[in-house]
Design a protein around this motif. Structure first.
Motif, PDB file in Angstrom:
ATOM      1  N   GLY A  66       0.816  -1.214   0.000  1.00 42.30           N
ATOM      2  CA  GLY A  66       0.000   0.000   0.000  1.00 42.30           C
ATOM      3  C   GLY A  66       0.850   1.264   0.000  1.00 42.30           C
ATOM      4  N   LYS A  69       0.307   5.490  -2.873  1.00 40.14           N
ATOM      5  CA  LYS A  69      -0.322   6.791  -2.651  1.00 40.14           C
ATOM      6  C   LYS A  69       0.708   7.767  -2.071  1.00 40.14           C
ATOM      7  CE  LYS A  69      -4.441   6.376  -2.119  1.00 40.14           C
ATOM      8  NZ  LYS A  69      -5.887   6.173  -1.931  1.00 40.14           N
ATOM      9  N   TYR A 256       2.158  -6.013  16.614  1.00 42.62           N
ATOM     10  CA  TYR A 256       2.298  -6.316  15.177  1.00 42.62           C
ATOM     11  C   TYR A 256       3.154  -7.550  14.939  1.00 42.62           C
ATOM     12  CZ  TYR A 256       0.001  -1.944  14.163  1.00 42.62           C
ATOM     13  OH  TYR A 256      -0.932  -0.948  14.081  1.00 42.62           O
ATOM     14  N   PHE A 261       0.817  -6.899   6.646  1.00 43.71           N
ATOM     15  CA  PHE A 261      -0.098  -6.004   7.369  1.00 43.71           C
ATOM     16  C   PHE A 261       0.695  -5.033   8.252  1.00 43.71           C
ATOM     17  CE2 PHE A 261      -3.392  -9.546   6.873  1.00 43.71           C
ATOM     18  CZ  PHE A 261      -4.114  -8.860   5.919  1.00 43.71           C
ATOM     19  N   THR A 265       1.114  -0.850   7.536  1.00 44.06           N
ATOM     20  CA  THR A 265       0.761   0.097   8.592  1.00 44.06           C
ATOM     21  C   THR A 265       1.797   1.209   8.729  1.00 44.06           C
ATOM     22  OG1 THR A 265      -0.386  -1.669   9.791  1.00 44.06           O
ATOM     23  CG2 THR A 265       0.212   0.303  11.058  1.00 44.06           C
TER      24      THR A 265
ATOM     25  N   VAL B  10      -3.340  -4.538  12.242  1.00 42.98           N
ATOM     26  CA  VAL B  10      -3.029  -3.731  11.057  1.00 42.98           C
ATOM     27  C   VAL B  10      -3.667  -2.357  11.208  1.00 42.98           C
ATOM     28  CG1 VAL B  10      -4.997  -4.671   9.738  1.00 42.98           C
ATOM     29  CG2 VAL B  10      -3.060  -3.639   8.515  1.00 42.98           C
ATOM     30  N   SER B  11      -2.903  -1.322  10.913  1.00 46.74           N
ATOM     31  CA  SER B  11      -3.395   0.051  11.022  1.00 46.74           C
ATOM     32  C   SER B  11      -4.088   0.306  12.357  1.00 46.74           C
ATOM     33  CB  SER B  11      -4.341   0.382   9.850  1.00 46.74           C
ATOM     34  OG  SER B  11      -3.623   0.395   8.629  1.00 46.74           O
ATOM     35  N   ASP B  12      -3.506  -0.238  13.409  1.00 43.31           N
ATOM     36  CA  ASP B  12      -4.001  -0.067  14.773  1.00 43.31           C
ATOM     37  C   ASP B  12      -5.327  -0.781  15.027  1.00 43.31           C
ATOM     38  OD1 ASP B  12      -3.152   0.902  17.233  1.00 43.31           O
ATOM     39  OD2 ASP B  12      -4.402   2.698  17.114  1.00 43.31           O
ATOM     40  N   GLY B  13      -5.853  -1.477  14.026  1.00 45.95           N
ATOM     41  CA  GLY B  13      -7.043  -2.302  14.192  1.00 45.95           C
ATOM     42  C   GLY B  13      -6.661  -3.769  14.031  1.00 45.95           C
ATOM     43  N   TRP B  14      -7.656  -4.597  13.699  1.00 46.19           N
ATOM     44  CA  TRP B  14      -7.406  -6.032  13.595  1.00 46.19           C
ATOM     45  C   TRP B  14      -8.006  -6.616  12.336  1.00 46.19           C
ATOM     46  CZ3 TRP B  14      -4.103  -8.463  16.766  1.00 46.19           C
ATOM     47  CH2 TRP B  14      -3.732  -7.764  17.926  1.00 46.19           C
ATOM     48  N   HIS B  15      -7.215  -7.465  11.677  1.00 52.70           N
ATOM     49  CA  HIS B  15      -7.709  -8.282  10.573  1.00 52.70           C
ATOM     50  C   HIS B  15      -7.837  -9.708  11.080  1.00 52.70           C
ATOM     51  CE1 HIS B  15      -7.223 -11.038   7.140  1.00 52.70           C
ATOM     52  NE2 HIS B  15      -7.962 -10.154   6.516  1.00 52.70           N
ATOM     53  N   MET B  62      -8.404  -7.840   1.183  1.00 57.56           N
ATOM     54  CA  MET B  62      -7.762  -7.539   2.467  1.00 57.56           C
ATOM     55  C   MET B  62      -6.255  -7.349   2.302  1.00 57.56           C
ATOM     56  SD  MET B  62     -10.213  -7.176   4.574  1.00 57.56           S
ATOM     57  CE  MET B  62     -11.676  -7.750   5.460  1.00 57.56           C
ATOM     58  N   GLN B  63      -5.649  -8.095   1.374  1.00 57.19           N
ATOM     59  CA  GLN B  63      -4.197  -7.992   1.202  1.00 57.19           C
ATOM     60  C   GLN B  63      -3.785  -6.906   0.221  1.00 57.19           C
ATOM     61  OE1 GLN B  63      -2.661 -11.883   0.264  1.00 57.19           O
ATOM     62  NE2 GLN B  63      -3.140 -12.701   2.290  1.00 57.19           N
ATOM     63  N   GLY B  66      -5.308  -1.958   0.232  1.00 52.97           N
ATOM     64  CA  GLY B  66      -4.746  -0.834   0.996  1.00 52.97           C
ATOM     65  C   GLY B  66      -5.820   0.012   1.655  1.00 52.97           C
ATOM     66  N   PHE B  68      -7.057  -0.208   4.906  1.00 49.33           N
ATOM     67  CA  PHE B  68      -7.204  -0.202   6.360  1.00 49.33           C
ATOM     68  C   PHE B  68      -6.889   1.138   7.009  1.00 49.33           C
ATOM     69  CE2 PHE B  68      -6.110  -4.874   5.698  1.00 49.33           C
ATOM     70  CZ  PHE B  68      -7.437  -5.218   5.572  1.00 49.33           C
ATOM     71  N   LYS B  69      -5.937   1.853   6.446  1.00 49.63           N
ATOM     72  CA  LYS B  69      -5.588   3.146   7.045  1.00 49.63           C
ATOM     73  C   LYS B  69      -6.825   4.051   7.070  1.00 49.63           C
ATOM     74  CE  LYS B  69      -1.487   3.908   6.658  1.00 49.63           C
ATOM     75  NZ  LYS B  69      -0.050   4.130   6.445  1.00 49.63           N
ATOM     76  N   ASP B 268      -9.948   4.754  -1.034  1.00 52.69           N
ATOM     77  CA  ASP B 268     -10.187   5.769   0.006  1.00 52.69           C
ATOM     78  C   ASP B 268     -11.401   6.627  -0.345  1.00 52.69           C
ATOM     79  OD1 ASP B 268      -7.995   4.806   1.305  1.00 52.69           O
ATOM     80  OD2 ASP B 268      -6.818   6.650   1.207  1.00 52.69           O
TER      81      ASP B 268
END
Lengths: 281, 281
Positions: A66, A69, A256, A261, A265, B10-15, B62-63, B66, B68-69, B268
């Motif tokens: 990712g 961008k 992490y 993933f 991040t 991932v991105s402070d969350g969870w997958h 999911m992979q 991009g 999740f951010k 996005d």
């Protein structure tokens, strides 16, 4: 000599893959390049080289990180080589951590690997020369990578501090001479002489670094990474950096793991870190 | 009943990925969920359902997207089901565009597919019920997808306008009854009665839509997409939307193809579009 095999628009720039006959690895090599919008002969852009980890090709980072961008916004090209020589004539082994997909960014000296496994020369010399000849890029380079590629990025930057403005890594193998992955690879590619191994070990190279050769360095590591204790051992590098007052910014990230993933991040942070130095030139 | 098979920050969350025994498809189904940081029983979040295209599983989006951010920033969960029933007992065919990996989000009526290929019921009813029972989410839903999954997202939203606040699609098959992919799938799953096919055709459904059922709808299409003319035919949907004054925002993007590089470029924007309506509830 360059065979274009794909060209896809992404984030207003271009992702392209090429094959070429590489002399350092004595085989056909594939690589990928991301060119940000506006890159042209009259507007050349700096390059971040990305070195991938075990089992990867040029595709893993390009498809999963990712990164485009932010790279588009920063005006930065990204080049991702393969992780080893490939092909029917290239010696291989039935394991994920040695042979094809696991070149470890060294110049092999041992039969039967010495003929092709010269990923160090390929990444340090042949590939940048090719990129700078055929694409609208400046000679300004930074380098980053993941796991085995994190080892590659830090090691290559430490050995060639004049060639890169900055180096970074995700989950790097910082001390391969003391890591099971590194011991296996270095034994197979380099033989039993540990003085030779040391020439490719980031901890050893940092220990020997002259202050005038110090480079800005960033490393990110997840604390839920399954390989942390046995293979990666970042504290070894942190300790050398402290002793030497080396400008390593090491960030342990809670929760992490070793996957893309994690990379996705924090990749924007790494790109911004490199941008600061790539622009400074 | 829910078997957790992975859980990655991932991105402070969870997958997270799960298996469960699905009654609608009469087999074990895998799905993935992204939970943004802070999602909890006391802070439930809305959900975007993502439907993938031919050959995909829950993993492609999911992979590679991009997403999740931005989803983390917007406080939005994302759920990605598989694209068909799977398993040894599930009938299949040796082609990428029919059978496993190609469920087309319909309820099959034809042997031997009718026993398992009820992806419509699975996505519309069973999966949201499961998600809302086991995860910290509200009942507020949006839906999006790519290619075959773009067909699924628009079609499902048009058939269930009370269940979703917004719908979007990348490179959707908007008129499957006139697309070779759709004709093959609908013949195999639904038989030869074109009145049944029409119940799953976004153009036909939009033509029948009552104004009180109109939903905000966004579709993005690359004009360098190899499937544009033969399979996707977005002008068919654009024309119906114009006739009906349906709130479809259709964006043709110059130079982009059918790949996840296209999705990653505009995801996005799609997430922000859905967020506007998910928050409004």
């Amino acid at each position: 000599m360059l065979e274009n095999i794909s060209s896809v628009k992404v984030s207003d720039g271009w992702h392209k893959q090429y094959n070429h006959n590489a002399t350092s690895t004595n085989c056909s090599m594939r690589f990928a390049i991301f060119l940000p919008p506006g890159a042209s002969e009259s507007n050349k852009v700096p390059v971040l080289y990305w070195l991938s980890g075990l089992t990867c090709t040029d595709e893993n980072f390009m498809q999963k990180a990712g990164a485009f961008k932010k790279a588009a916004e920063l005006g930065m090209a990204i080049v991702a080589p393969d992780t080893s020589p490939r092909g029917e004539n290239v010696p291989d082994e039935d394991s994920y951590d040695f042979g094809q997909g696991a070149g470890f960014y060294v110049n092999a000296t041992q039969a039967p690997y010495a003929t092709h496994y010269h990923m160090y020369d390929y990444v340090v010399n042949e590939l940048p020369r090719l990129i700078e000849k055929h694409f609208p890029v400046t000679g300004t380079k930074a380098i980053s990578g993941h796991s085995m590629g994190g080892h590659g990025a830090l090691m290559i930057a430490l050995k060639n501090p004049q060639s890169y403005v900055s180096a970074s890594a995700f989950s790097p193998i910082v001390n391969p001479v003391n890591s099971p992955w590194g011991v296996k690879a270095f034994t197979g590619y380099l033989g039993n002489d540990k003085a030779v191994w040391a020439q490719y070990d980031s901890c050893e190279l940092m220990r020997q670094a002259k202050q005038s050769d110090y480079l800005p360095m960033l490393a990110s590591q997840g604390d839920a990474d399954n390989f942390l204790e046995e293979q990666l051992k970042p504290e070894k590098l942190i300790n050398v950096a402290k002793e030497k007052n080396y400008p390593l910014s090491f960030e342990m990230q809670a929760g992490y793991d070793h996957s893309y993933f994690f990379i996705s991040t924090f990749i924007d942070q790494h790109l911004s870190f490199h941008h600061k130095y790539l622009q400074g030139e």
